[in-house]
Design a protein around this motif. Sequence first.
Motif, PDB file in Angstrom:
ATOM      1  N   MET A 321       0.854  -1.184   0.000  1.00  0.00           N
ATOM      2  CA  MET A 321       0.000   0.000   0.000  1.00  0.00           C
ATOM      3  C   MET A 321       0.891   1.234   0.000  1.00  0.00           C
ATOM      4  O   MET A 321       1.790   1.356   0.828  1.00  0.00           O
ATOM      5  CB  MET A 321      -0.916   0.003   1.226  1.00  0.00           C
ATOM      6  CG  MET A 321      -1.854  -1.173   1.273  1.00  0.00           C
ATOM      7  SD  MET A 321      -2.983  -1.090   2.655  1.00  0.00           S
ATOM      8  CE  MET A 321      -3.898   0.373   2.196  1.00  0.00           C
ATOM      9  N   LYS A 322       0.593   2.120  -0.907  1.00  0.00           N
ATOM     10  CA  LYS A 322       1.357   3.352  -1.002  1.00  0.00           C
ATOM     11  C   LYS A 322       0.667   4.423  -0.172  1.00  0.00           C
ATOM     12  O   LYS A 322      -0.540   4.566  -0.201  1.00  0.00           O
ATOM     13  CB  LYS A 322       1.454   3.810  -2.461  1.00  0.00           C
ATOM     14  CG  LYS A 322       2.238   2.852  -3.331  1.00  0.00           C
ATOM     15  CD  LYS A 322       2.357   3.378  -4.742  1.00  0.00           C
ATOM     16  CE  LYS A 322       3.177   2.425  -5.622  1.00  0.00           C
ATOM     17  NZ  LYS A 322       3.301   2.949  -6.998  1.00  0.00           N
ATOM     18  N   THR A 323       1.499   5.125   0.570  1.00  0.00           N
ATOM     19  CA  THR A 323       0.961   6.205   1.395  1.00  0.00           C
ATOM     20  C   THR A 323       0.915   7.482   0.587  1.00  0.00           C
ATOM     21  O   THR A 323       1.689   7.690  -0.346  1.00  0.00           O
ATOM     22  CB  THR A 323       1.827   6.413   2.634  1.00  0.00           C
ATOM     23  OG1 THR A 323       3.138   6.780   2.220  1.00  0.00           O
ATOM     24  CG2 THR A 323       1.901   5.144   3.459  1.00  0.00           C
ATOM     25  N   ARG A 324      -0.013   8.343   0.996  1.00  0.00           N
ATOM     26  CA  ARG A 324      -0.156   9.640   0.329  1.00  0.00           C
ATOM     27  C   ARG A 324       0.566  10.691   1.155  1.00  0.00           C
ATOM     28  O   ARG A 324       0.242  10.912   2.309  1.00  0.00           O
ATOM     29  CB  ARG A 324      -1.629   9.999   0.179  1.00  0.00           C
ATOM     30  CG  ARG A 324      -2.346   9.077  -0.797  1.00  0.00           C
ATOM     31  CD  ARG A 324      -3.807   9.442  -0.894  1.00  0.00           C
ATOM     32  NE  ARG A 324      -4.486   9.126   0.350  1.00  0.00           N
ATOM     33  CZ  ARG A 324      -5.780   9.367   0.547  1.00  0.00           C
ATOM     34  NH1 ARG A 324      -6.492   9.943  -0.395  1.00  0.00           N
ATOM     35  NH2 ARG A 324      -6.335   9.044   1.710  1.00  0.00           N
ATOM     36  N   GLU A 325       1.520  11.313   0.559  1.00  0.00           N
ATOM     37  CA  GLU A 325       2.338  12.297   1.277  1.00  0.00           C
ATOM     38  C   GLU A 325       1.714  13.674   1.155  1.00  0.00           C
ATOM     39  O   GLU A 325       1.147  14.035   0.127  1.00  0.00           O
ATOM     40  CB  GLU A 325       3.768  12.319   0.708  1.00  0.00           C
ATOM     41  CG  GLU A 325       4.492  10.994   0.800  1.00  0.00           C
ATOM     42  CD  GLU A 325       4.796  10.627   2.227  1.00  0.00           C
ATOM     43  OE1 GLU A 325       4.833  11.540   3.072  1.00  0.00           O
ATOM     44  OE2 GLU A 325       5.001   9.449   2.504  1.00  0.00           O
ATOM     45  N   GLY A 326       1.815  14.392   2.249  1.00  0.00           N
ATOM     46  CA  GLY A 326       1.438  15.797   2.191  1.00  0.00           C
ATOM     47  C   GLY A 326      -0.034  16.038   1.967  1.00  0.00           C
ATOM     48  O   GLY A 326      -0.402  16.989   1.285  1.00  0.00           O
ATOM     49  N   GLN A 327      -0.858  15.158   2.499  1.00  0.00           N
ATOM     50  CA  GLN A 327      -2.290  15.336   2.306  1.00  0.00           C
ATOM     51  C   GLN A 327      -2.769  16.547   3.094  1.00  0.00           C
ATOM     52  O   GLN A 327      -2.518  16.648   4.292  1.00  0.00           O
ATOM     53  CB  GLN A 327      -3.015  14.078   2.767  1.00  0.00           C
ATOM     54  CG  GLN A 327      -4.429  13.985   2.259  1.00  0.00           C
ATOM     55  CD  GLN A 327      -5.019  12.648   2.622  1.00  0.00           C
ATOM     56  OE1 GLN A 327      -4.956  12.235   3.757  1.00  0.00           O
ATOM     57  NE2 GLN A 327      -5.589  11.967   1.645  1.00  0.00           N
ATOM     58  N   ASN A 328      -3.454  17.462   2.462  1.00  0.00           N
ATOM     59  CA  ASN A 328      -3.901  18.667   3.129  1.00  0.00           C
ATOM     60  C   ASN A 328      -5.211  19.116   2.527  1.00  0.00           C
ATOM     61  O   ASN A 328      -5.841  18.391   1.754  1.00  0.00           O
ATOM     62  CB  ASN A 328      -2.825  19.765   3.028  1.00  0.00           C
ATOM     63  CG  ASN A 328      -2.382  20.004   1.589  1.00  0.00           C
ATOM     64  OD1 ASN A 328      -3.209  20.042   0.678  1.00  0.00           O
ATOM     65  ND2 ASN A 328      -1.072  20.159   1.382  1.00  0.00           N
ATOM     66  N   CYS A 329      -5.640  20.339   2.876  1.00  0.00           N
ATOM     67  CA  CYS A 329      -6.929  20.858   2.425  1.00  0.00           C
ATOM     68  C   CYS A 329      -6.839  21.632   1.121  1.00  0.00           C
ATOM     69  O   CYS A 329      -7.837  22.210   0.679  1.00  0.00           O
ATOM     70  CB  CYS A 329      -7.537  21.749   3.516  1.00  0.00           C
ATOM     71  SG  CYS A 329      -8.086  20.840   4.983  1.00  0.00           S
ATOM     72  N   SER A 330      -5.634  21.680   0.518  1.00  0.00           N
ATOM     73  CA  SER A 330      -5.502  22.492  -0.689  1.00  0.00           C
ATOM     74  C   SER A 330      -6.359  21.956  -1.828  1.00  0.00           C
ATOM     75  O   SER A 330      -6.880  22.720  -2.644  1.00  0.00           O
ATOM     76  CB  SER A 330      -4.030  22.561  -1.102  1.00  0.00           C
ATOM     77  OG  SER A 330      -3.550  21.243  -1.368  1.00  0.00           O
ATOM     78  N   THR A 331      -6.518  20.626  -1.874  1.00  0.00           N
ATOM     79  CA  THR A 331      -7.329  20.032  -2.949  1.00  0.00           C
ATOM     80  C   THR A 331      -8.788  19.890  -2.546  1.00  0.00           C
ATOM     81  O   THR A 331      -9.593  19.410  -3.335  1.00  0.00           O
ATOM     82  CB  THR A 331      -6.772  18.654  -3.315  1.00  0.00           C
ATOM     83  OG1 THR A 331      -6.794  17.822  -2.129  1.00  0.00           O
ATOM     84  CG2 THR A 331      -5.344  18.765  -3.819  1.00  0.00           C
ATOM     85  N   ASN A 332      -9.145  20.236  -1.280  1.00  0.00           N
ATOM     86  CA  ASN A 332     -10.512  20.143  -0.753  1.00  0.00           C
ATOM     87  C   ASN A 332     -11.104  18.750  -1.023  1.00  0.00           C
ATOM     88  O   ASN A 332     -11.976  18.577  -1.869  1.00  0.00           O
ATOM     89  CB  ASN A 332     -11.407  21.223  -1.352  1.00  0.00           C
ATOM     90  CG  ASN A 332     -12.748  21.301  -0.607  1.00  0.00           C
ATOM     91  OD1 ASN A 332     -12.876  20.813   0.514  1.00  0.00           O
ATOM     92  ND2 ASN A 332     -13.732  21.925  -1.239  1.00  0.00           N
TER      93      ASN A 332
END
Length: 431
Positions: A321-332
């Motif tokens: 499983m690949k982790t998602r880096e830097g997940q934030n609210c910029s993409t809503n």
Amino acid sequence: YVSLDGSYRRTDFVDRSRSAHQLRALASGRAYNISVFSVKRNVNNKNDISRPVMLTTRTRPRPVEGFEITNVTASAITVQWALHRLKHSTVSRVRVSIRQPGDLADRTVELNSSVAKYTFLDLQPGERYIVHVTTLSGVGTEDHLSESLATATLHPLTGPLPPQNLTASRVTTTSVSMVWEQPPAGAVEGYIINVTTAQSVKSRYVPNGKLVSYTVRDLLPGQRYRLSVTAVQNTEQGQVHSEPIYLYVTTLQRDGALERRWSQAGHPRVLRNRLPPAFLPELRLLADHNAAEEPSPAPRFTELVDGRGRISARFGKSITMKTREGQNCSTNPCRNGGTCTRDIKSYHCSCRPGFKGRLCELACKKVPHSCTRLYSETKSFPVWEGGTCHYLYRRVYKVHQDVCYKESCKSSGSEKTTSRKPSTSHTLKKS
């Protein structure tokens, strides 16, 4: 014979062959002076009369009217009656008595004629008693006290003890769980649960004498409620209730931050079928500073376990499983108009009304369905006993058809219904 106040006087002539006579048309509860003469009739109509034999006595007063039981608890019985202003004008006192069937003597109290209610205290719970009342005329023995015939005897049964140590074991936004002590065996045959707000009262009868806990559901968040539990015991005359025990609670406000704290504490009511954390921790060796830094391997999983216990899968080969880096609210990432808020490690979505889920991906609505509600009311039943009509009061339970609402949530991207049952186990077991 003449009344003591002189308002009534009468003379009866009785044949010499008789040795008894009944005086009629007397007033109830009044004292009379009775004189008996022997008479010798003469030819010239001048009769000879002996010295009188004197007797003073009092007629019985009228019994009370409307004698009935008004309240029964585990340790007290309240009775009431009525005295008419004219018919009971000669009544000076009222004598009320109570005893158990095995007692040799009554517990008796004499009350003023102005009193029309009395409560016997310090009784035993769940016991049968015999209660009767009589009226008295006269001030004392010197005034030739008389007592009425007893009214129809009542046989009340004291109620069970109320639930002991009622407490709220758990309070959520929509439910309250209550617990109380186990009653003695056979002392209780059911419970009445009442839920009261400023606008309504809902009642339910649970025919289970062994019940020691109950959860009230379908409540509103942030609402104050008065809950009560009443023990019920069945008798030949109907149900006998204990004193209700009250509990005042306020449901929790619907707060997303509060639910997250509850989830971290392992509370079973929060769903755990959420996305994995945005940042997975990496393990590095810090001893060798000259060694070349190698990328950390991605986490590997060999088993998938559903937290609800419905799905379990094992994989012959490990899955990366690949982790998602830097997940934030910029993409809503929040759907259906949800508002994204950044946390220290990740983010969370504040959903609009009608939507739920980690990403507000679930469209929820309340679906009506038919249900029943149990209501109670008190009715009076006329009963004739010993020529006297009195009323018995019984609590009657009625089932009314009603409309209840159940929350149904569906994914906004498909028609598959999403279960909202809580999960208590980890979603993934890491190899």
